[in-house]
Scaffold this active site. Structure first.
Site, PDB file in Angstrom:
ATOM      1  N   ASP A 160      16.826  13.426  51.647  1.00 44.62           N
ATOM      2  CA  ASP A 160      18.203  13.169  52.095  1.00 44.62           C
ATOM      3  C   ASP A 160      19.154  14.348  51.890  1.00 44.62           C
ATOM      4  OD1 ASP A 160      18.547  12.917  49.303  1.00 44.62           O
ATOM      5  OD2 ASP A 160      19.923  11.222  49.476  1.00 44.62           O
ATOM      6  N   GLU A 410       8.415  11.340  44.893  1.00 41.63           N
ATOM      7  CA  GLU A 410       8.237  10.228  45.827  1.00 41.63           C
ATOM      8  C   GLU A 410       7.243  10.489  46.963  1.00 41.63           C
ATOM      9  OE1 GLU A 410      11.985   8.602  47.082  1.00 41.63           O
ATOM     10  OE2 GLU A 410      12.345   7.782  45.101  1.00 41.63           O
ATOM     11  N   TYR A 465      15.398   1.375  42.692  1.00 38.94           N
ATOM     12  CA  TYR A 465      16.746   1.067  43.188  1.00 38.94           C
ATOM     13  C   TYR A 465      16.986  -0.433  43.318  1.00 38.94           C
ATOM     14  CZ  TYR A 465      17.556   5.996  43.639  1.00 38.94           C
ATOM     15  OH  TYR A 465      17.750   7.314  43.338  1.00 38.94           O
ATOM     16  N   GLU A 500      14.846   8.023  38.338  1.00 38.98           N
ATOM     17  CA  GLU A 500      15.981   7.752  39.243  1.00 38.98           C
ATOM     18  C   GLU A 500      16.341   6.282  39.171  1.00 38.98           C
ATOM     19  OE1 GLU A 500      15.850   9.051  43.333  1.00 38.98           O
ATOM     20  OE2 GLU A 500      14.894  10.951  42.804  1.00 38.98           O
TER      21      GLU A 500
HETATM   22  C1  BDP Z   1      15.250   8.708  46.308  1.00 39.30           C
HETATM   23  C2  BDP Z   1      15.125  10.205  46.386  1.00 39.30           C
HETATM   24  C3  BDP Z   1      16.452  10.924  46.236  1.00 39.30           C
HETATM   25  C4  BDP Z   1      17.519  10.209  47.036  1.00 39.30           C
HETATM   26  C5  BDP Z   1      17.668   8.812  46.469  1.00 39.30           C
HETATM   27  C6  BDP Z   1      18.775   8.014  47.164  1.00 39.30           C
HETATM   28  O1  BDP Z   1      14.208  10.689  45.421  1.00 39.30           O
HETATM   29  O2  BDP Z   1      16.314  12.274  46.632  1.00 39.30           O
HETATM   30  O3  BDP Z   1      18.741  10.889  47.023  1.00 39.30           O
HETATM   31  O4  BDP Z   1      16.458   8.125  46.655  1.00 39.30           O
HETATM   32  O5  BDP Z   1      18.485   7.366  48.154  1.00 39.30           O
HETATM   33  O6  BDP Z   1      14.420   8.178  47.277  1.00 39.30           O
HETATM   34  O7  BDP Z   1      19.910   8.071  46.703  1.00 39.30           O
END
Ligand code: BDP
Length: 595
Positions: A160, A410, A465, A500
């Site tokens: 992204d 990822e 997430y 993350e």
């Molecule tokens: C993850 C990626 C990261 C993205 C993040 C997002 O590792 O680079 O910025 O999600 O969606 O998939 O914020």
């Protein structure tokens, strides 16, 4: 690979400043053969994209040209003369006058170009650097370039963050003696109060090698001779997280009693080890608190900037962080030098992001399903990643701050073909550096049942997430999903960490409800994750996505970039930053509740 530094036998001229600039479509063939016919100038170091108010330059796909005149110091007669590029994103061709003197592929690792035979001491020459921003299925990271109906090129990629390009790090003209030290590798350890510094010195040309280890006061503490050896350090001062201590290893090459070359390598004595489900630094369990970061600032793009470096580290200290991951590419060497001096713990990541066809511009989209294979991500890509891993470890192997390599972000590790692709890469990394653990960050849909490569690695790093892409606004369900997910990794018997987690947050948006995008929601989501983390005995660290908001490619799912920063792009704290500060300053470098 030795970073150019001035020593009694080596000199350098920093070529940062304003260079002439043009994109390929606006100059004729062989633009390096004369002074660039262009009204534009560009700042180095900085990505070129945001410096101009011209969409054709910002979104250009293909070659751009940087040019300047360079004078060689008159004292350099008889020396080898080189140019060091700390990074040219993503590929470069270098010309001295009309002559092509060097090429490099890979946008985040340094390279030297030897121009000794093309220039003269006290003379000047025209230096032109062509830089290509194209990402293809043969590059790391990957992308695709297509020709649109009007004949222009269009680029897509799977990560992204915005594809900033150009000369984002310093450029240096430097001299080395004809016979010189080409590389130094150190390994460290200790038993009781006695430290051990192993060294291996590579040289070009003849001479005798002598090494001296000095402490921070400048006192000699050990010395040795020969290209390979081990030094004992009495009453050793260890490099510790948050309490750095650095020795200087002074390496001398002598011929006939005369000093031929001298180079000083900093050394931090420390050990790193994964034992059972613990991550140990100097034999003590370490708990990672911090972020995934980006090299990303307004106007400069990915341009390295010392003021942002200093300020970011100040904010990391303010918030109580002890570590960060160099997501999603190797950062400027200056960052690691700074981390060495300030006791920051680094997970050093390659540029292998987006090896996953289920993701487009950072978002899971379905689309092309198969990632690995000759038609998609195949042998050329694997060879490019292997070369990149060689260059990364060659550059960063001596940094005490680097405690672990993150080889991929990822990937489609849930897909067939992933093991064949990654197993040789893991083997290579272990051969090149047996001293550090390795990890990679697992994408949401790679789980304990379908992942095919996690057993090859030492630490299980998860990107999750829940509460954002999955069950947005429903933290209760998110919490139960997270708890189940973390529990599913116990059987692997390895340390688990989160590399993350987070929520996009528009600064100034508020709600008393669980409203995605609000500052309160970011803080509540983080609190929820932390509550779950603290229940898991094999959990070794939390790195929030992201330290600061950052620029992304265009798309309807981002508002002026990715807003998951604890800080805004100009480094103002959101409510989540204050929540993190409350938590992270309440415990040290060990897991909460284990002190
Ligand atoms: C993850 C990626 C990261 C993205 C993040 C997002 O590792 O680079 O910025 O999600 O969606 O998939 O914020």
């Amino acid at each position: 690979m030795l970073k150019p530094v001035p020593t009694p036998t080596r000199e350098q001229v920093i070529l940062d400043g304003v260079w002439r600039f043009a994109i390929d479509s606006r100059v004729g063939d062989e633009p390096w053969a004369a002074r660039l016919d262009t009204p534009l100038e560009v700042a180095v170091p900085a990505s070129y994209n945001d410096q101009f108010a011209d969409p054709e330059i910002r979104d250009h796909v293909g070659w751009v040209y940087y040019q300047r005149d360079v004078r060689v110091p008159r004292g350099w007669a008889g020396e080898r003369i080189l140019i060091r590029f700390d990074a040219a994103t993503h590929a470069a061709r270098v010309y001295a006058g009309d002559a092509l003197v060097g090429e490099h592929v890979g946008g985040y690792t340094p390279f030297d170009v030897d121009i000794t035979d093309h220039v003269e001491a006290s003379g000047s020459f025209r230096l032109t650097v062509a830089v290509d921003n194209r990402l293809t299925r043969e590059t790391i990271p990957p992308g695709t370039v297509t020709t649109t109906s009007d004949g222009s090129l269009s680029q897509r990629y799977l990560h992204d963050f915005y594809n900033y390009a150009g000369l984002a790090r310093s450029v240096r003209l430097h001299s080395v003696p004809r016979a010189h030290v080409t590389d130094i590798a150190v390994t460290t350890g200790y038993s009781g109060t006695t430290g051990r510094v192993g060294y291996a010195v590579d040289v070009e040309g003849a001479g005798d090698i002598a090494v001296t280890l000095r402490d921070e006061s400048g006192a000699d503490v050990a010395c040795g001779t020969g290209p390979v050896g081990e030094l004992e350090v009495a009453d050793v001062r260890l490099w510790q997280p948050g309490a750095a201590y650095l020795y200087d290893l002074v390496v001398e090459l002598r011929a006939g009693g005369e000093l031929v070359d001298q180079y000083t390598q900093t050394v931090g004595v420390r050990t790193v080890e994964v034992r059972g489900t613990e991550f140990l630094i100097n034999g003590e369990p370490f708990y990672f608190k911090g972020f995934g970061k980006h090299e990303d600032t307004p106007i400069r793009g990915k341009g390295h900037d010392d003021a942002f470096l200093v300020h970011d580290f100040q904010l990391l200290e303010w918030i109580g962080a002890n570590s960060f991951r160099t997501s999603h590419y190797p950062y400027a060497e200056d960052v690691l030098d700074f981390a060495d001096r300030h006791g920051m713990v680094i997970i050093d990541e390659t540029a292998a992001v987006g090896l996953n066809m289920l993701i487009d511009a950072g978002i899971s989209k379905g689309g092309e399903k198969r990632t690995f294979g000759p038609e998609v991500i195949g042998d050329e890509s694997q060879a490019a990643l292997a070369q990149h891993v060689r260059e990364l470890i060659a550059r960063d192997k001596n940094h005490p701050s680097v405690v672990m390599w993150s080889l991929i972000n990822e990937p489609a590790s849930n897909e067939d073909g992933s093991r064949e692709y990654f197993e040789p890469i893991v083997r290579l990394a272990r051969e090149l550096d047996p001293s550090r653990p390795i990890t990679f960050s697992l994408v949401m849909f790679a789980n304990a049942k379908n992942d095919q490569i996690v057993d090859l690695f030492d630490v299980i790093s998860l990107n999750r997430y829940y509460g954002w892409y999955v069950t947005p606004g429903d933290l209760r369900t998110a919490e139960s999903y997270l708890r189940m997910d973390l529990a599913s990794w116990e059987a692997f018997g390895k340390p688990v960490m989160m590399t993350e987690y987070g929520a996009d947050t528009q600064p100034g948006a508020h709600s008393i409800w669980d409203g995605p995008w609000t500052e309160e929601y970011q803080a509540s989501l983080l609190d929820m994750y932390h509550r779950v983390f603290d229940e898991v005995p094999y959990f070794v660290g939390e790195q929030v996505w992201n330290f600061a908001d950052f620029q992304t490619s265009n798309g309807t799912h981002r508002v002026e970039g990715n807003k998951k920063g604890a800080f805004t792009r100009d480094r103002k704290p959101k409510a989540g930053a204050h929540a993190l500060r409350r938590r992270w300053t309440s415990f040290g470098d060990r897991k909460p509740g284990t002190d």
